[in-house]
Scaffold this active site. Structure first.
Site, mmCIF file in Angstrom:
data_model
loop_
_atom_site.group_PDB
_atom_site.id
_atom_site.type_symbol
_atom_site.label_atom_id
_atom_site.label_comp_id
_atom_site.label_asym_id
_atom_site.label_seq_id
_atom_site.Cartn_x
_atom_site.Cartn_y
_atom_site.Cartn_z
ATOM 1 N N GLY A 26 36.322 41.846 46.598
ATOM 2 C CA GLY A 26 37.162 41.353 45.463
ATOM 3 C C GLY A 26 37.595 42.490 44.514
ATOM 4 C CD GLU A 27 34.012 41.404 40.609
ATOM 5 O OE1 GLU A 27 34.284 41.740 39.307
ATOM 6 O OE2 GLU A 27 33.265 41.107 41.332
#
Lengths: 752, 328, 160
Positions: A708-709
């Protein structure tokens, strides 16, 4: 390893509703008898509220509640944040709120409030804020903890003493807003002492607990429903808005809704922490890194929010990305009278690793080495950092360790460096961009990175087989728009042996889902996914046991394929519906503290960019971008590509054009609009190649690790290093807007 | 937003009467894309909006032998798609296409674009009572001024935001202002005024006057034009600097040229010195460096906008070079 | 203090609506809060993000920047006219097939801008797609898939 469902780009189940415009975001929800609220915000950077005369507002016929610091519940939303307080700490800080029949009426009511302020001295520069004579923004002083966070291994004194070359560079990064397209909103409705809140949420259970504490009510009487979210990017946690709305609704005796305006969202929404980072690196002439010392000064703004996690994460790259026995990170986190910073995708990692990876270019240069070769030589490998394990043998290993002596569960960084550099044409970059004349100049740059790999805090999931044979996975986790509500059912479907479309998903309603932490730190799919898998395995064995009774075949000899339970060798079978008709509803529950006692679970990557700089205008165009990631086995390739492309494009803004701008004289935010706070548009979107390293992580569910990051971390260094390659100027001060590039070219031409 | 009344006048004369000085809180509205922003921000607080869009007299693009007239109520997208403009008036096309977004161009009108208020963030914020709004301080002079003026600034350092104005001035356009009793015609260049004339306004309109049309003289077959706009990003953005040039070349020599700069001064800025360096030169005799320097020779930077000097010189050189190459 | 009101007839998705409106109301407010058509979103209320895009006489406009009183007899088209979740129209189908939406907040606006673009230019180049959709922001930055979706929509419409 190939699977039938995991590893496929199954369609997101929520997309058709989004395409027809029928998805209900918080602002789309109407509750009968609902009032509209508005918030009065401080015009001063620092002030005490002495009194608020509400009489003119209260007398207006369509105004039904007025909330001030003097009549709001005295509980806290966070340790340093009351629902409404008598000290305001930035221009835009919440002062009071009203509920009225319409938004126009609410605006009128705000204008009728008379606030008496005692204006206090203020400080907006973090370098000034940490000085002892700076005005104290909170009673405990401005430097959080009174001292820096210091993390170290080995001895940097020794390390620098051993070095043949020492390079030191400093960099600054701006505050910039996550600026999700949907502004924050909340609706609160009381029935007796039972409160229901609909809100933009990253975690309904944490929100519920926070609201209960702030409003001083029983948690069991609070239900938080996370509506479809117009994205979070790691933001939209915190509950001050919801607490204000709930208190207004209590006063008014009717439901109240507040939708923030875009300007409020820019100013009072949380933003990425601005930083000033100094990186000092010592190397031997043969290229070995002997010491790394990083110092970061980070501005958390008026309130703490997730500041401590962000300052921690800003140091991880310096501590762990390069193999080095002597490392130290000093993190200074300070309050200022600026809008509060908070969580935004990848927290402090983009800031810290931008500074690190820019400095390493200079180090490689000083050594006369190609910077890719330098990284290949020095990046941390599968065996981890040198040193001795301190964490006890039975304890789960932190995903941001400081200690050495622990291997990673997997580490595909080398693959990322190899595959990524190949795809961008690293080896021929100077050859093909040789002899550049004219006003356009091309260059290639890179940056590599490390990040937490998925394990988060304890979480839960339930699996239910309903009497009619339908299946549901239930979790408190919020899908913040990144797709865990697709990836998790994919894994569940794969594990159980049914078509993906058969799994119904119920996430994000504290009234009916089990506790889960906020969707953050790229942990949701990994952690809640693992819990869901555990619950699924237990459900599967109950289904097989029931079928075994019916079919007279041992459970070990049964399998579930496409929702049909039958012997592996063939023969009479049953459907899930038939099993459920016999058993009634079955629900299994799993609780999990995710992670490994033996390995560090981390994700890795390397980004490469080829840019073209227009030396007349200072504009930078990205010609080709390559994002290579090690996030283990990819559950849903399309979702994964989406995450990478989205993160890269978002952070082009951070690197090149996006920043919060403050008037130095007053502390006011000047550019709280989509026009002036410049994010990437469709016209900026570059040609991105996404490459996933071939890695199957032994710890992660179905071999996955976080994604996700990480995409947000590699962009700034790749772009800024590419600009340097193109025109020989290094931008130290993000964003690299045209004015900075033109000024730097001026200085270069004057020989400065 | 305080209550306001939306009124549809039946004629320009009626509209003009509705915005006479006695009723200072009645505002004219065309597309409304700028005015509505100002009202929502609280910078303007009208009681009445006088709607011009339905008035036929302000619509349409009509060609005559001596040029063409654009009704002030014509949308920017209609201007950008008109085949004659596309073919022969490149600077106007490029300017119209460069404004904002497709959505705004479908609603925003020529008149509105010329009359739009500045984008200075101190002006646009009710938190700052700046000189343009009748206060006593120019906050940009000592504050954040990277987008502000390098030319023609004094007690106020805004830059005029209209792209259409820059192109129209280089195309030697004129503008018609109509009131209930009267009508006057002036060069677009003379429509705009700087802070020395009236710090609270950007043009010469008096209450009751309405911009009703703009007229562009026909170009000769030997004229080409260009409009370049430098922005921080490719998406919607106002000009950090812009330049429009209309140039006539005859027998290999530049026989006439008009150079107008945008985004650098409180009014669209005729770069007369740059023109004088170009006029009479042969296509191959132009010294681009000299032209660029002439364009900015009176520039004075504020603390954060020095880059605009280099940018404007470079943009001017690029514009001239591009035009010249079309003839070579 | 209530505002000035008028009874107007608005033509939305080929349906006439007789409603009493406050002169301050934007078209966006009327669509969302008076007519229950919540597909158009309020992203900024300043015409800077395109989340509120609707078609007026077939042209994309930001409904937040248009007062309801300015609409007159023109035809307003919202995302609800395209197709519902179980019967998607070709443009929606293309966006589904190419995953042209992430959180979905920008999606209605993009669909309508794409519809208008394809109506006037049935086979747009990538440059024309980027330029035609330049008034719609996607903060999830799903732009690559949005471009692919529009190309696919052009293809599907050409086939039909």
């Amino acid at each position: 390893m190939t699977y039938s469902i995991v590893g496929k780009s199954v369609r997101r189940y929520d997309l058709p509703e989004k395409l027809s415009g029928s998805s209900k975001f918080t602002s789309d929800i109407q509750v009968p008898d609902m009032l509209h609220g508005k918030i009065l915000r401080s015009p001063h950077s620092h002030a005490r509220i002495l009194s608020i005369d509400t009489s003119a507002a209260e007398v207006l016929p369509d105004v039904h509640a007025v909330l001030t610091p003097f009549n709001s519940p005295s509980g806290r939303v966070a340790p340093d944040l009351p629902i409404l307080g008598t000290t305001v700490r930035y221009i835009g800080d919440e002062v009071a709120a009203v509920a009225a029949d319409s938004e126009h009426a609410a605006e009128e009511a705000l204008a009728a409030l008379k606030v008496e302020y005692e204006v206090l001295p203020f400080v907006t520069d973090p370098r000034e804020a940490i000085k002892s004579y700076a005005p104290a923004i909170h009673p405990e002083g401005n430097l959080i903890g009174g001292e820096p966070m210091v993390l170290s291994q080995g001895s940097i004194e020794e390390g620098f003493a051993e070095a043949d070359i020492i390079v030191e560079e400093s960099f600054t990064t701006p505050a910039h807003a996550s600026a999700a397209l949907e502004p924050r909103a909340a609706i609160a409705s009381w029935e007796g002492d039972k409160l229901t809140v609909w809100k933009t949420s990253r975690g309904v259970h944490p929100d519920k607990m926070s609201l209960a504490s702030a409003l001083q009510v029983e948690p069991d009487n609070v239900r938080v429903i996370g509506a479809t979210m117009g994205a979070g990017y790691g933001n939209k946690d915190e509950t001050r808005l919801a607490a204000i709305v709930a208190a207004l609704a209590q006063n008014a005796g009717r439901p109240v809704k507040i939708e923030l305006t875009r300007e409020e969202e820019f100013v009072a929404g949380r933003k990425r922490h601005s930083t000033e980072t100094t990186i000092r690196v010592g190397v031997k002439n043969d290229g070995t890194v002997t010491a790394i010392h990083a110092t970061t000064l980070m501005d958390t703004g008026a309130y703490l929010s997730s500041g401590p996690r962000v300052i921690r994460r800003a140091g991880q790259g310096a501590i762990y990305l390069y193999r080095c026995a002597n490392v130290q990170y000093d993190g200074y986190l300070t309050y200022t009278n600026q809008p509060s910073a908070g969580s935004y995708r990848a927290l402090g990692a983009p800031q810290g690793q931008f500074a690190l990876e820019s400095t390493m270019e200079k180090v490689a240069d000083a050594l006369g080495m190609d910077s890719l070769e330098f990284r290949k030589m020095n990046h941390v490998g599968l065996e981890g950092q040198p040193g001795e394990r301190i964490t006890p043998a039975d304890d789960i290993i932190d995903t941001q360790p400081i200690e050495g002596g622990i291997p990673f569960s997997s580490n595909g960084l080398r693959q990322c460096l190899d595959l990524g550099s190949e795809a961008i044409g690293w080896a021929t970059r100077h050859e093909r961009n040789a002899d550049q004349t004219g006003t356009m100049r091309r260059g290639v740059g890179m940056g590599m990175f490390i990040y937490r790999g998925g394990p988060g805090t304890a979480t839960n999931a339930w699996m239910t087989l309903n009497e009619d044979g339908t299946l549901q996975v239930t979790a408190g986790t919020m899908d913040v728009g990144e797709g865990n509500s697709t990836a998790i059912p994919q894994m569940v479907a794969q594990e159980l042996g049914v078509a993906y479309e058969k799994i119904r998903v119920l996430f994000g309603d504290s009234g009916v889902t089990p506790d889960a932490p906020i969707t953050s730190g790229s942990t949701a799919t990994f952690s809640t996914g693992q819990a869901a898998l555990n619950a699924t395995r237990e459900l599967k064995s109950k289904i097989l046991a029931a079928a075994s009774d019916q079919l007279g075949v041992s459970a070990d000899d049964l399998q579930i394929v496409d929702g049909v339970i039958g012997p592996k060798t063939g023969g009479a079978s049953m459907t899930l519906a038939e099993v459920a008709a016999k058993t009634g509803q079955i629900r299994t529950e799993a609780s999990l503290t995710p992670g490994s006692t033996d390995y560090i679970v981390n994700s890795f990557g390397a980004h490469f960019a080829e840019v073209e700089v227009d030396t007349v205008t200072g504009n930078v165009n990205v010609i080709h971008y390559v994002a290579a990631h090690d996030s283990g086995n990819i559950i849903n390739p399309q979702l994964a590509i989406n995450q990478v492309e989205g993160g890269v494009s978002q952070m082009l803004g951070f690197a090149l054009i996006e920043q919060m701008i403050t008037d130095p004289g007053s502390g006011a935010t000047l550019n709280g609009s989509f026009l002036e706070h410049k994010g990437a548009t469709i016209q900026e979107f570059p040609n991105i190649d996404v490459i996933f390293a071939d890695v199957y992580d032994p710890v992660g569910p179905f071999g996955m690790k976080a994604l996700g990051e990480p995409p947000n971390i590699g962009v700034a260094p790749a772009i800024i290093n590419a600009i340097y390659d193109a025109i020989g100027v290094r931008i130290h001060d993000l964003p690299a807007t045209p004015d900075k590039i033109l000024d730097a070219l001026d200085r270069k031409e004057r020989g400065e | 937003m305080k209550p306001l009344q939306f009124i549809n006048p039946s004629s320009i004369q009626e509209a003009s009467q509705l915005v006479q000085p006695e009723d200072a809180s009645a505002f004219l509205i065309s597309g409304g894309t700028d005015l509505l922003d100002e009202i929502k921000e609280g910078v303007e607080r009208p009681d009445k909006l006088i709607n011009l869009i339905e008035l036929e007299a302000m619509q349409g693009i009509s060609f005559t032998s001596s040029g063409f007239e654009i009704g002030a109520g014509t949308t920017l997208s209609d201007i950008a798609s008109h085949p004659d403009i596309v073919r022969d008036y490149t600077a106007l096309l490029q300017a119209a296409e460069s404004v904002a977004t497709p959505q705004i161009r479908n609603v925003g009108t020529l008149g509105g674009n010329l009359c739009q208020r500045p984008r200075c963030w101190y002006y646009r914020s009710i938190n700052f009572d700046c000189r343009k709004k009748g206060g006593s301080t120019c906050y940009a002079q000592v504050g954040e001024n990277k987008f502000h003026a390098i030319l023609g600034g004094s007690d106020c350092v805004i830059v005029h935001p209209s792209d259409m104005a820059v192109a129209l001035i280089s195309l030697n356009a004129s503008i018609t202002l109509t009131s209930a009793s009267d009508s006057r015609n002036l060069a677009v260049e003379d429509f705009f005024t700087g802070p020395d004339v009236d710090i609270t306004a950007e043009n010469v309109l008096v209450p009751g006057e309405i911009v009703t049309s703009v007229t562009i003289p026909a170009t000769t077959g030997n004229t080409k034009s260009i409009f370049l706009k430098a922005k921080e990003r490719q998406g919607m953005d106002f000009a950090s600097s812009s330049v429009a040039i209309a140039m006539e070349v005859s027998g290999g020599t530049i026989t006439s040229v008009r150079v107008t700069l945008g985004g650098v001064a409180p009014i669209p800025w005729r770069a007369v010195a740059a023109e004088s360096v170009l006029i009479g030169k042969s296509l191959t005799g132009v010294d681009l460096k000299e032209v660029g320097e002439a364009a900015v020779h009176r520039a004075k930077a504020l603390e954060h906008n020095g880059y605009k000097v280099r940018l404007t010189a470079g943009l001017t050189r690029r514009a001239v070079d591009t035009l010249l190459s079309e003839w070579r | 203090m209530s505002g000035f009101n008028s009874n107007v007839t608005l033509n939305v998705n080929s349906t006439s609506h007789d409603i009493e409106i406050d002169h301050r109301w934007t078209l966006l407010h009327v669509l969302r809060d008076e007519l229950g058509l919540t597909g158009a979103k309020r992203g900024c209320d300043r015409g800077e993000c395109g989340a509120c895009t609707v078609l007026v006489d077939g042209k994309p406009v930001c409904s937040c920047q248009m007062l309801a009183m300015q609409v007159g007899s023109r035809e307003v088209t919202t995302v609800e006219s395209l197709g519902d979740a179980s019967h998607l129209n070709p443009i929606q189908q293309a966006f589904l097939d190419k995953d042209g939406g992430q959180c979905g907040f920008c999606t209605p606006g993009f669909l309508l801008s794409a519809k208008a673009l394809l109506n006037s230019n049935p086979d747009p180049s990538e440059t024309e797609i980027r330029s035609g959709l330049s008034g719609n922001l996607c903060r999830c930055n799903a732009y690559g898939r949005i471009i692919d979706s529009v190309k696919e929509a052009a293809r599907l419409q050409a086939e039909a």
